[in-house]
Design an enzyme around this catalytic site. Structure first.
Site, mmCIF file in Angstrom:
data_model
loop_
_atom_site.group_PDB
_atom_site.id
_atom_site.type_symbol
_atom_site.label_atom_id
_atom_site.label_comp_id
_atom_site.label_asym_id
_atom_site.label_seq_id
_atom_site.Cartn_x
_atom_site.Cartn_y
_atom_site.Cartn_z
ATOM 1 N N GLY A 144 0.695 -1.193 0.065
ATOM 2 C CA GLY A 144 0.070 -0.043 -0.035
ATOM 3 C C GLY A 144 0.762 1.364 -0.075
ATOM 4 O O GLY A 144 2.144 1.016 0.193
ATOM 5 N N LYS A 145 0.315 2.359 -0.279
ATOM 6 C CA LYS A 145 0.948 3.668 0.056
ATOM 7 C C LYS A 145 -0.095 4.616 0.220
ATOM 8 O O LYS A 145 -1.401 4.635 -0.337
ATOM 9 C CB LYS A 145 1.877 3.841 -1.364
#
Ligand code: NAD
Length: 422
Positions: free
Chosen positions: A110-111
């Protein structure tokens, strides 16, 4: 929640997919699995209103991308920068998926990010912005869903605000919602040094395969921040000769060897943590990468080794401390020229590995000594370095090709075992 319906091109994400494509072909991925793995699971865009110190309200745009949760909760940092876009955050979440998988962490990728210039915000404004960002994402982040961490322009204080905001909303102490926290509220010992330590372990592992040790090798390190300075220090302690270092102020080279401990002291005393004024021959940042050395550690920014300078690089081993320091064209030129490259997703995975340990310790409520953290980090990185090395031999490919192959195979295996709910 907008999601892409087709594979983007002419974008950071479109470019990132190039390395994926080569490994996917090697693994003979089915077209169904290829389609699934080249689309982010979830992309969220939020408008974040927050009060400025003058009483006005501003509205900034924030993102969170969960690229994959096949192997566990999404995991990845939050970036505050004027250039943050959905495309960039998606590419970074894509990389995190493979980085977590290549060192076998039970996480997806994720980011997150907020398009902003944190330099023009006061501490109070940053706190309000961060708390509203966290509150707006409360349904999708959490220890079993998605675990953010610091990235460019965010830090342990940012993580403390997020942890507090989520804990207040849930009416429950929730330290495992973020990693990279200060030690006194559930951070892990060894986290600050973890990425540099991982770079050192990766170099040691590669040399070990060639029957060599770090001692006596001449090393150039680009960037003297968290990753570069710790890598340089640990490599020096292991007996290497650090012949070049650099930061935003320029490059410093000495054939006889740089006094790394002196440089660390210099930076610690400098008001802006800079090498400016450090006593060694000055070279430009471009020239630094081309200086005579055995090993090069780019640990500053992306796209530093390009088709323009790749042929001038003298090192025979490159360990990518930074994310994406080598362009795909330069990667081809260097590999064809016999240079071994330890790719970013493997070389700088030490940070996310100790973030994983932080998450584990928070969930147990039991905190390890630094020596235990370092021991576990070394074991995990060495074990997975060996898997990548053997895969490179098996498929007759580069370490980068092998790292993607190992990572994609692990994610595909998870999907196949779970089954696709479709
Ligand atoms: P940092 O901000 O602590 O340090 C960056 C360093 O690069 C500074 O010394 C800065 O002066 C220098 N720099 C900036 N522009 C430069 C230029 N043009 N030439 C040479 N040096 C320049 O950042 P960091 O945490 O050390 O991160 C460095 C890289 O490593 C980034 O690509 C980051 O994404 C990656 N990375 C960091 C971690 C981590 O745990 N910190 C983990 C994985 C990857």
């Amino acid at each position: 929640m907008p999601t892409t319906n087709s594979q983007p091109n002419a974008s950071v994400f479109g470019e990132a997919i190039q390395y994926f494509d080569a490994a996917a072909a090697r693994l003979n991925l089915s077209s169904s699995m290829y389609r699934i793995l080249t689309h982010p699971s979830r992309q969220v865009i939020i408008s974040i209103p927050f009060a400025r110190d003058n009483g006005e309200f501003d509205v900034y745009t924030g993102y969170r991308v969960q690229y994959s949760s096949a192997r566990g909760p999404a995991k990845g940092g939050i970036r505050y920068h004027p250039n943050v876009t959905l495309d960039e955050v998606t590419a970074l979440a894509f990389w995190m998926t493979w980085k977590c998988a290549v060192v076998d962490l039970p996480f997806g990728g994720g980011k997150g990010g907020v398009t902003c210039d944190p330099n023009v915000l006061s501490k109070g404004e940053l706190e309000r912005l961060t708390r509203r960002y966290a509150a707006d994402l409360i349904e999708i982040i959490g220890p079993d869903k998605d675990v953010p961490a610091p990235d460019v322009n965010t830090n342990p204080q940012t993580m403390a605000w997020i942890m507090d905001t989520v804990s207040m909303h849930l009416r429950a102490h929730t330290p495992a919602v973020v990693t990279g926290k200060p030690l006194n509220i559930g951070g892990s010992r060894g986290r600050v040094e973890a990425t540099g330590r991982g770079v050192w372990i990766a170099i040691e592992s590669a040399l070990d395969k060639l029957g060599k040790t770090v001692a006596g090798h001449r090393i150039v390190v680009q960037g003297f921040g968290n990753v570069g300075s710790i890598s340089a220090k640990l490599l020096r302690e292991a007996g290497a000769k650090i012949v070049g270092i650099s930061d935003v102020s320029g490059g410093y080279y000495s054939e006889k060897g740089i006094d790394v401990f002196g440089a660390l002291e210099h930076v610690a005393k400098s008001p802006n943590r800079s090498l400016e004024g450090f006593g060694a021959d000055r070279v430009s940042n471009t020239e630094l990468l081309e200086q005579p050395c055995d090993i090069l550690v780019p640990a500053a920014l992306e796209n530093q080794i390009t088709e323009k300078n790749a042929r001038k690089v003298k090192a025979h081993l490159i360990a990518e401390g930074a994310n994406g320091p080598t362009t795909p064209e330069a990667d081809r030129l260097l590999s064809d020229g016999g240079v071994t490259i330890i790719p970013d997703i493997l070389a700088n995975a030490g940070g996310v590995t100790v973030s994983y340990f932080e998450w584990v310790q928070d969930r147990m409520g039991l905190y390890w000594r630094e020596s235990e953290v370092n021991q576990r980090l070394g074991d995990l990185l060495r074990e997975n370095f060996d898997v990548v090395w053997d895969t490179a031999k098996e498929y007759d490919t580069t370490l980068r090709g092998a790292a993607y192959t190992v990572a994609i195979k692990r994610v595909v295996d998870a999907y196949t075992t779970r089954g696709i709910y479709a």
